[in-house]
Every structure is written in structure tokens, then in C-alpha cells.
Motif scaffolding. Structure first.
Motif, short mmCIF file in Angstrom:
data_model
loop_
_atom_site.label_atom_id
_atom_site.label_comp_id
_atom_site.label_asym_id
_atom_site.label_seq_id
_atom_site.Cartn_x
_atom_site.Cartn_y
_atom_site.Cartn_z
N GLY A 120 89.44 54.47 2.49
CA GLY A 120 88.06 54.39 2.01
C GLY A 120 87.97 53.76 0.64
N PRO A 148 89.89 50.96 5.38
CA PRO A 148 88.55 51.53 5.56
C PRO A 148 88.62 53.03 5.85
N ASN A 154 81.46 56.27 8.46
CA ASN A 154 81.76 54.84 8.56
C ASN A 154 81.59 54.39 10.01
#
Length: 181
Positions: A120, A148, A154
Motif C-alpha cells: 500500500g 499495491p 483497493n
């Protein structure tokens, strides 16, 4: 939707690692579900464990801390978080304030970790600002790769895209000779 306020949160549990760990995966701060379970990526909709299972062509480990710890250590992956304590609203990384970093140097020193990955954007930002300078001062030049988030927040990233984005974790393990055959 209920409004939440910032609350001061302590991490609450330690890292997963051993002297054979080669890769360190760092989140920002455990979610309330993970803090409740005292283990990493325990929200039922977090895709971290399905991603790891796909990378290593294994079934997703049971939703127990023991099964997930065994999976990580078997693949020489250490797990921890950038933050030891902070003020946060729920599980919202964007709300993090007053972050106090974990001291990563002792586990890097005592293991064979040669690569750090952050999960992240906030974890990467805080790692660069709070952890990297301390590690450099301690004589460590461990490369960091931002990845990510696997959080359900997300949603724009499909599981398949996350697996591809996380492929460098498996590649780092293979390069370090830590993937079981």
C-alpha cells in the motif's frame, strides 16, 4: 454511514520472522480485524493470503494465525508493519497521524532479509520517511519495493492484477533460494 474519530492505536503483536527469513513484507498498521486476531491480513476480504497462495501455487492457508505463520515462514517471508503506534480512524490508512515506526533493524540484522516490500501507498510513504533513514544509519541498504494494497478498500485492483503486482515477492524468494520445490 457512521462517522469515526481518530483513536490512538498500538500495534499489539510482534513480527513473524526467523533467522532464515529472506523477504520482509510490511503493511502500515493492522486493521481492527487483524488487531483483534493478533495476526496479519486477517480481514476476511483482504486478498493478501489468496495472492500469496497464487504466487506459490498452493491452497490459501486456513484462516488461523498458525497456518498463515507457517505458510510465511516456510517461504522465508517475514511479516510486520511499518508503524508501532499511531492515531487512526478505523482501518483508514489515509487518516494515519502521529505514526511511530517499528524498529526494523534487529530483525534484519538477525535474519537473512535482503529485500523489503511494502503493501500500500501509505506503508511505502511511511517506510521511506520513518524507517529507511534509520536503517541507513544502522548500515543497512536493503532495497524496498512498493506494492499495491490487498485491502478490500483497493477494489480497483482485481485478484489477478494483485498477483501480477506481487510477483516480485516470489521472484525475490526464488533469487534468494528460499522457495521450496
Amino acid at each position: 454511514m457512521e462517522s469515526r474519530e481518530l483513536q490512538h492505536v498500538e500495534h499489539g503483536f510482534g513480527p513473524v520472522w526467523d533467522t532464515d527469513s529472506r523477504v520482509l513484507v510490511l503493511g502500515s498498521m493492522p486493521s481492527p480485524k487483524s488487531r483483534e486476531a493478533a495476526f496479519y491480513y486477517m480481514h476476511p476480504r483482504n486478498r493478501f493470503w489468496p495472492v500469496m497462495a497464487a504466487l506459490f501455487d498452493e491452497p490459501v492457508p486456513d484462516a488461523t494465525a498458525e497456518a498463515r505463520r507457517d505458510f510465511a515462514l516456510r517461504h522465508r517471508i517475514a511479516l510486520w508493519d511499518v508503524i508501532a503506534s499511531c492515531d487512526i480512524e478505523g482501518a483508514s490508512d489515509s487518516s494515519i497521524r502521529n505514526a511511530v515506526p517499528n524498529d526494523l533493524a534487529p530483525i534484519i540484522r538477525a535474519s537473512r532479509i535482503g529485500r523489503v516490500f511494502t503493501t500500500g501507498g501509505k506503508a511505502a510513504q511511511l517506510y521511506r520517511r520513518l524507517c529507511a533513514p534509520v536503517l541507513a544509519d544502522a548500515g543497512f541498504d536493503t532495497p524496498m519495493t512498493p506494492l499495491p494494497s490487498t485491502s478490500p478498500a483497493n477494489a480497483r485492483m482485481s485478484l489477478a492484477r494483485l498477483v501480477e503486482a506481487y510477483r516480485p515477492v516470489a521472484e525475490a524468494c526464488v533469487a534468494a533460494g528460499c522457495r521450496e520445490s
